[in-house]
Design an enzyme around this catalytic site. Structure first.
Site, mmCIF file in Angstrom:
data_model
loop_
_atom_site.group_PDB
_atom_site.id
_atom_site.type_symbol
_atom_site.label_atom_id
_atom_site.label_comp_id
_atom_site.label_asym_id
_atom_site.label_seq_id
_atom_site.Cartn_x
_atom_site.Cartn_y
_atom_site.Cartn_z
ATOM 1 N N ARG A 231 0.669 -1.279 -0.091
ATOM 2 C CA ARG A 231 -0.009 -0.083 0.038
ATOM 3 C C ARG A 231 0.974 1.348 -0.058
ATOM 4 O O ARG A 231 0.375 2.348 -0.240
ATOM 5 C CB ARG A 231 -0.949 0.102 1.170
ATOM 6 C CG ARG A 231 -2.149 -0.938 1.104
ATOM 7 C CD ARG A 231 -3.150 -1.051 2.258
ATOM 8 N NE ARG A 231 -2.352 -1.865 3.188
ATOM 9 C CZ ARG A 231 -3.221 -1.910 4.456
ATOM 10 N NH1 ARG A 231 -3.966 -1.421 4.825
ATOM 11 N NH2 ARG A 231 -2.563 -2.795 5.345
ATOM 12 N N GLN B 138 12.905 -14.608 6.172
ATOM 13 C CA GLN B 138 11.618 -15.215 5.945
ATOM 14 C C GLN B 138 11.397 -15.464 4.490
ATOM 15 O O GLN B 138 10.858 -14.464 3.924
ATOM 16 C CB GLN B 138 10.695 -14.405 6.860
ATOM 17 C CG GLN B 138 9.082 -15.118 6.938
ATOM 18 C CD GLN B 138 8.169 -14.200 7.488
ATOM 19 O OE1 GLN B 138 8.299 -12.976 7.695
ATOM 20 N NE2 GLN B 138 6.924 -14.572 7.712
ATOM 21 N N LYS C 256 32.043 27.104 -1.684
ATOM 22 C CA LYS C 256 31.995 25.777 -1.631
ATOM 23 C C LYS C 256 33.388 25.216 -1.370
ATOM 24 O O LYS C 256 34.404 25.706 -2.146
ATOM 25 C CB LYS C 256 31.719 25.140 -3.107
ATOM 26 C CG LYS C 256 32.012 23.517 -3.278
ATOM 27 C CD LYS C 256 33.207 23.747 -4.318
ATOM 28 C CE LYS C 256 33.850 22.012 -4.569
ATOM 29 N NZ LYS C 256 34.914 22.111 -5.402
#
Length: 447
Positions: free
Chosen positions: A14, A73, A347
């Site tokens: 979902r 599982q 930067k």
């Protein structure tokens, strides 16, 4: 001894996502990381994650969590089947098994501590967490006496109309006596509406089952779709804001701001509307951030203002003013009393004390000394098409408007760069540098 097992094998259909449900992000961390962290105070001897759907991807993303064991599982045939997969891994183990759900991320550590403590005091075979919900639709119902002894749990789809009136619901969180649980796990049956092995069926099989009702039902909210994910995000954000407001942080419009649990704040910090802090942000005393700012893994000193700007993986000193519309990129280090103005990008550069880059400039791969004044439109041209190069500017130098410094280049101290210059060679201390094309004027050009 204590083992913690987290059920994380489901697909989460979902969610409508290519990402496994347990890896969906919530306030900067995945759902399953939040679940694992909620049991951290207990310091369990074993931590096991039961995986199934996209198991390799889940294991890879959680590889940084040391000591976490993965149990597969395959196929996924219910919660009881999931816990059955633990039997080989926990062979010879003696103690408690705490079972958590990988899609229930809002559990407080205090609640889990209380669950385990009550279980140990009572000597029960299992103690489960319960919640009373205004709308219990879809949840398994817990049937218990006034002393808290549980007789059975019935899944919603298997309840009759009378049983569905019971608003005490199963939160899917259990603390088992592992040795007692091992004796009943092989007896589970698929004789139910969904044809799966339910872990809830073990409660009726065990001799003594108790429950602990949570005081805040929001803690056990599960996530099955995007709407529930958004609801949990809102609840978690409110928790975080409430915590920091209690610690002296001001949020002008709390609902418009988000933060992560890794953030920390000093005293008298003001967060303006539409401001978001992500990752590990450290904010010093008397800072004012926003409106309209984004900080991610940023470190700010004291008395810093950040106005309508972005700061990512940068370190900022004391008394710095940033913005509006500035961008500090990773590895930017801004010294005390600097000014980073509008439409400035920095930067991988270091700026010394009192340096000012006031407007329309790019500073990349550079080292600027103290009290440097960078004129409007100055660019450090750090890239030659193949490699990045460094620009060094000495103390008290200044660049004129629209200057370009072509790296690698070193500008000395107390240098003046003339406006409109393109500098390609080193400049010594105290010099004036000009690099302009000769101006040509042709009169009477307009016919």
């Amino acid at each position: 001894m204590l083992a913690v097992a987290v059920l994380a094998a489901g697909k989460g259909t979902r969610m409508k996502s290519a990402l496994p449900k347990v890896l969906q992000p919530l306030a900067g961390a995945t759902l399953v990381e939040r679940v694992l962290a909620s049991a951290g105070n207990l310091q369990p001897e074993r931590r096991l994650l039961i995986v199934g759907h996209q198991a390799e991807r889940v294991e890879q993303q959680l590889s940084h969590l040391h000591g976490l064991e993965f149990v597969l599982q395959q196929p996924q045939n219910g919660t009881g089947h999931a816990v059955q997969q633990l039997m080989p891994a926990l062979k010879g183990f003696s103690g408690e098994l705490l079972v958590l759900n990988g899609d229930v991320p809002l559990l407080r550590a205090e609640t889990i501590d209380q669950l385990v403590s009550q279980h140990r005091r009572s000597g029960a075979d299992v103690t489960l967490l319960t919640a009373r919900l205004a709308d219990p639709s879809g949840y398994g119902r817990v049937f218990a006496d006034p002393e808290g002894r549980v007789s059975e749990i019935i899944e919603h789809r298997d309840c009759n109309e009378e049983q569905r009136q019971n608003d005490l619901t199963n939160a899917g969180i259990y603390c088992f006596n592992w040795e007692a649980l091992m004796t009943v796990l092989p007896k589970l049956s698929t004789d139910n509406d969904q044809g799966e092995l339910y872990l809830t069926d073990t409660v009726a099989m065990l001799d003594t089952a108790m429950h602990l009702e949570v005081s805040d039902p929001d803690e056990v909210n599960g996530i099955n779709n995007r709407q529930q994910l958004a609801q949990c995000e809102a609840l978690l954000q409110q928790r975080l804001r409430d915590h920091w407001m209690a610690e002296g942080v001001t949020f002008i419009d709390p609902a418009s701001c988000t933060l992560s649990e890794a953030c920390s704040f000093g005293q008298d910090v003001v967060i303006e509307p539409q401001t978001h802090l992500r990752g590990r942000c450290q904010i010093g005393d008397n800072c004012r951030i926003g409106p309209g700012s984004l900080l991610e893994d940023a470190e700010l000193g004291c008395d810093v203002t950040v106005l309508q700007s972005v700061v990512r993986e940068a370190k900022v000193g004391n008394g710095v003013a940033i913005g509006p519309f500035a961008h500090l990129r990773p590895s930017a280090v801004i010294g005390d009393q600097c000014r980073i103005g509008n439409f400035v990008e920095v930067k991988k550069s270091e700026l010394g004390y009192g340096t000012k880059v006031n407007h329309l400039s790019y500073i990349g791969d550079a080292q600027l000394g103290t009290n440097v004044n960078v004129g409007a439109g100055t660019i450090t041209a750090n890239y030659d098409g193949v490699n990045k190069h460094r620009t060094i500017i000495g103390d008290e130098s200044k660049t004129g408007a629209n200057s370009v410094l072509v790296a690698p280049v070193t500008i000395g101290a107390k240098v003046t760069i003339g406006a409109g210059s393109t500098i390609t060679k080193d400049v010594p201390n105290g010099a004036l540098a000009l690099g302009r094309a000769k101006q040509l004027v042709k009169e009477n050009w307009a016919g």
